[in-house]
Design an enzyme around this catalytic site. Structure first.
Site, PDB file in Angstrom:
ATOM      1  CB  VAL A  94     -26.403 -68.133  -2.889  1.00 28.50           C
ATOM      2  CG1 VAL A  94     -26.877 -67.398  -4.135  1.00 28.50           C
ATOM      3  CG2 VAL A  94     -25.242 -69.069  -3.228  1.00 28.50           C
ATOM      4  CG  HIS A  98     -31.553 -70.356  -1.989  1.00 32.68           C
ATOM      5  ND1 HIS A  98     -30.805 -69.212  -1.796  1.00 32.68           N
ATOM      6  CD2 HIS A  98     -30.973 -71.306  -1.221  1.00 32.68           C
ATOM      7  CE1 HIS A  98     -29.816 -69.469  -0.965  1.00 32.68           C
ATOM      8  NE2 HIS A  98     -29.899 -70.735  -0.586  1.00 32.68           N
ATOM      9  CG  HIS A 100     -31.510 -75.574   0.565  1.00 33.85           C
ATOM     10  ND1 HIS A 100     -30.269 -75.889   0.052  1.00 33.85           N
ATOM     11  CD2 HIS A 100     -31.387 -74.322   1.083  1.00 33.85           C
ATOM     12  CE1 HIS A 100     -29.427 -74.885   0.270  1.00 33.85           C
ATOM     13  NE2 HIS A 100     -30.084 -73.917   0.899  1.00 33.85           N
TER      14      HIS A 100
HETATM   15  P1  5GP Z   1     -27.355 -71.393   1.235  1.00 31.80           P
HETATM   16  O1  5GP Z   1     -26.128 -71.799   2.006  1.00 31.80           O
HETATM   17  O2  5GP Z   1     -27.243 -69.965   0.751  1.00 31.80           O
HETATM   18  O3  5GP Z   1     -28.650 -71.680   1.914  1.00 31.80           O
HETATM   19  O4  5GP Z   1     -27.369 -72.343  -0.036  1.00 31.80           O
HETATM   20  C1  5GP Z   1     -26.683 -72.051  -1.203  1.00 31.80           C
HETATM   21  C2  5GP Z   1     -26.678 -73.313  -2.039  1.00 31.80           C
HETATM   22  O5  5GP Z   1     -26.374 -72.953  -3.373  1.00 31.80           O
HETATM   23  C3  5GP Z   1     -25.639 -74.351  -1.606  1.00 31.80           C
HETATM   24  O6  5GP Z   1     -26.287 -75.585  -1.318  1.00 31.80           O
HETATM   25  C4  5GP Z   1     -24.704 -74.443  -2.819  1.00 31.80           C
HETATM   26  O7  5GP Z   1     -24.257 -75.766  -3.050  1.00 31.80           O
HETATM   27  C5  5GP Z   1     -25.553 -73.930  -3.948  1.00 31.80           C
HETATM   28  N1  5GP Z   1     -24.828 -73.252  -5.013  1.00 31.80           N
HETATM   29  C6  5GP Z   1     -23.873 -72.291  -4.857  1.00 31.80           C
HETATM   30  N2  5GP Z   1     -23.451 -71.865  -6.061  1.00 31.80           N
HETATM   31  C7  5GP Z   1     -24.162 -72.576  -6.982  1.00 31.80           C
HETATM   32  C8  5GP Z   1     -24.168 -72.565  -8.420  1.00 31.80           C
HETATM   33  O8  5GP Z   1     -23.441 -71.832  -9.077  1.00 31.80           O
HETATM   34  N3  5GP Z   1     -25.040 -73.429  -9.026  1.00 31.80           N
HETATM   35  C9  5GP Z   1     -25.867 -74.253  -8.322  1.00 31.80           C
HETATM   36  N4  5GP Z   1     -26.664 -75.060  -9.050  1.00 31.80           N
HETATM   37  N5  5GP Z   1     -25.879 -74.271  -6.980  1.00 31.80           N
HETATM   38  C10 5GP Z   1     -25.039 -73.448  -6.316  1.00 31.80           C
END
Ligand code: 5GP
Ligand code: ZN
Length: 112
Positions: A94, A98, A100
């Site tokens: 995404v 962000h 985590h």
């Molecule tokens: P990344 O891989 O970009 O570091 O983390 C993206 C995170 O966003 C993932 O842990 C995924 O589960 C979470 N995520 C993706 N789409 C959504 C959504 O629509 N709502 C929420 N609450 N989390 C999301």
């Protein structure tokens, strides 16, 4: 950014489980949790990733909010991990910056 899911979640355009929010940041439950506690902390304003010229104050406020989330979730004493992915090799999926917040169990010792 109009088609960004995290912009919508962080600015109350889509309902979500908010853990903490103030005028600059929002923290909400991850939709696919990888640990008993898995919360995402995001700036309300859109930045693609940590390298997208995020103002220093915003970076600080996101990490301060992450610490607040850990307290709210009751994992501040036992410990937690903060992760931010930047780009494809890191697995960013995404593209709205962000952090985590992961905890609630003993996490793996490795970084990768
Ligand atoms: P990344 O891989 O970009 O570091 O983390 C993206 C995170 O966003 C993932 O842990 C995924 O589960 C979470 N995520 C993706 N789409 C959504 C959504 O629509 N709502 C929420 N609450 N989390 C999301
Ligand atoms: Zn966004």
């Amino acid at each position: 950014m109009s088609d960004c899911i995290f912009c919508k979640l962080a600015n109350d355009e889509i309902e979500t489980k908010v853990v903490y929010a103030d005028e600059l940041v929002c923290a909400f439950e991850d939709a696919n949790p990888q640990a008993p506690v898995h919360v995402l902390v995001v700036p309300k304003k859109h930045y693609q990733d940590i390298a997208d010229e995020v103002p220093s104050e915003t970076i600080a406020r996101v990490f301060e909010a992450a610490n607040k989330v850990a307290k709210i979730k009751g994992i501040d004493q036992k410990g937690y991990r903060l992760i931010t992915n930047k780009g494809a090799d890191a697995g960013q999926s995404v593209f709205h910056w962000h952090v985590h917040v992961l905890g609630g169990k003993t996490l793996g010792e490795g970084l990768i």
